[in-house]
Design a protein around this motif. Sequence first.
Motif, short mmCIF file in Angstrom:
data_model
loop_
_atom_site.label_atom_id
_atom_site.label_comp_id
_atom_site.label_asym_id
_atom_site.label_seq_id
_atom_site.Cartn_x
_atom_site.Cartn_y
_atom_site.Cartn_z
N VAL A 242 -78.35 12.97 7.67
CA VAL A 242 -77.57 12.47 8.80
C VAL A 242 -76.16 13.07 8.76
O VAL A 242 -75.48 12.99 7.74
CB VAL A 242 -77.46 10.93 8.75
N TRP A 243 -75.77 13.66 9.88
CA TRP A 243 -74.43 14.25 10.02
C TRP A 243 -73.84 13.87 11.36
O TRP A 243 -74.55 13.70 12.34
CB TRP A 243 -74.53 15.79 9.93
N TRP A 244 -72.50 13.75 11.41
CA TRP A 244 -71.78 13.51 12.65
C TRP A 244 -71.07 14.79 13.06
O TRP A 244 -70.58 15.54 12.23
CB TRP A 244 -70.76 12.39 12.48
N THR B 197 -63.34 17.91 9.17
CA THR B 197 -64.64 18.33 8.64
C THR B 197 -65.71 17.36 9.12
O THR B 197 -65.42 16.23 9.50
CB THR B 197 -64.62 18.36 7.09
N LYS B 198 -66.92 17.83 9.08
CA LYS B 198 -68.03 16.97 9.48
C LYS B 198 -68.17 15.82 8.49
O LYS B 198 -67.92 15.97 7.31
CB LYS B 198 -69.33 17.75 9.51
N LYS B 199 -68.62 14.71 8.99
CA LYS B 199 -68.91 13.55 8.16
C LYS B 199 -70.42 13.42 8.03
O LYS B 199 -71.16 13.78 8.93
CB LYS B 199 -68.34 12.27 8.77
N GLU C 288 -68.04 26.72 -5.23
CA GLU C 288 -69.04 26.79 -6.31
C GLU C 288 -70.09 25.69 -6.14
O GLU C 288 -71.29 25.95 -6.27
CB GLU C 288 -68.32 26.64 -7.65
N GLN C 289 -69.65 24.49 -5.83
CA GLN C 289 -70.58 23.37 -5.64
C GLN C 289 -71.48 23.59 -4.43
O GLN C 289 -72.67 23.31 -4.48
CB GLN C 289 -69.82 22.06 -5.48
N LEU C 290 -70.91 24.09 -3.34
CA LEU C 290 -71.71 24.36 -2.14
C LEU C 290 -72.77 25.42 -2.39
O LEU C 290 -73.91 25.29 -1.94
CB LEU C 290 -70.80 24.78 -0.98
N THR C 291 -72.40 26.45 -3.13
CA THR C 291 -73.36 27.50 -3.46
C THR C 291 -74.49 26.95 -4.32
O THR C 291 -75.67 27.24 -4.09
CB THR C 291 -72.64 28.66 -4.19
N ASN D 128 -83.65 22.51 6.06
CA ASN D 128 -82.86 23.56 6.73
C ASN D 128 -81.68 22.98 7.49
O ASN D 128 -80.61 23.58 7.53
CB ASN D 128 -83.74 24.38 7.68
N PHE D 129 -81.84 21.81 8.07
CA PHE D 129 -80.74 21.13 8.76
C PHE D 129 -79.62 20.84 7.77
O PHE D 129 -78.46 21.06 8.04
CB PHE D 129 -81.25 19.85 9.43
N GLU D 130 -79.98 20.31 6.62
CA GLU D 130 -78.98 20.00 5.58
C GLU D 130 -78.29 21.26 5.10
O GLU D 130 -77.07 21.29 4.91
CB GLU D 130 -79.65 19.27 4.41
N LYS D 131 -79.04 22.34 4.92
CA LYS D 131 -78.44 23.60 4.45
C LYS D 131 -77.45 24.14 5.48
O LYS D 131 -76.41 24.67 5.11
CB LYS D 131 -79.53 24.65 4.18
N GLN D 132 -77.73 24.00 6.75
CA GLN D 132 -76.85 24.53 7.78
C GLN D 132 -75.57 23.72 7.93
O GLN D 132 -74.57 24.24 8.41
CB GLN D 132 -77.59 24.57 9.12
N GLN D 133 -75.59 22.48 7.55
CA GLN D 133 -74.43 21.62 7.73
C GLN D 133 -73.36 21.86 6.68
O GLN D 133 -72.20 21.53 6.87
CB GLN D 133 -74.83 20.13 7.70
N ASN D 134 -73.74 22.42 5.56
CA ASN D 134 -72.78 22.61 4.47
C ASN D 134 -72.10 23.95 4.54
O ASN D 134 -72.42 24.88 5.03
CB ASN D 134 -73.48 22.46 3.12
#
Length: 125
Positions: A102-104, A13-15, A71-74, A119-125
């Motif tokens: 920040v994502w790897w 998974t992404k870090k 549920e948490q992601l939603t 939007n960047f944060e929303k797309q990473q999850n």
Amino acid sequence: MSTARGGLLAIQTKKAETNIGLAKHVGQYVRDTYADRGEACVTNAIADLEEVERLRGEILANSNTDAKQAEQLTKYFGILSAMELRFPISKDSSHINSLSFVWWDAFKASKKEKQQNVNFEKQQN
């Protein structure tokens, strides 16, 4: 005679950077912008931001069941969508420009991406 072996390809998974200071950076904007609504309003908003930060930490820890994680992601996605409407986060000097997500990369762990964009944060999850 050759035999084929079945198996799954494991993809990590992404870090992400766990402590981005969400409550600190957005909290400062709340203090500056909504101070006229009273100290109780500001204090409650900052407490809510701290709760969002805890939720993000739980999601990144990835220690819950699949159903709980979904549920948490939603919930987190909904919160980010609401925050996007109320708190301007961008590079613009009049916005919250001190908060970066920040994502790897999951396939190339040395590749780090950092953006000041909900939007960047929303797309990473």
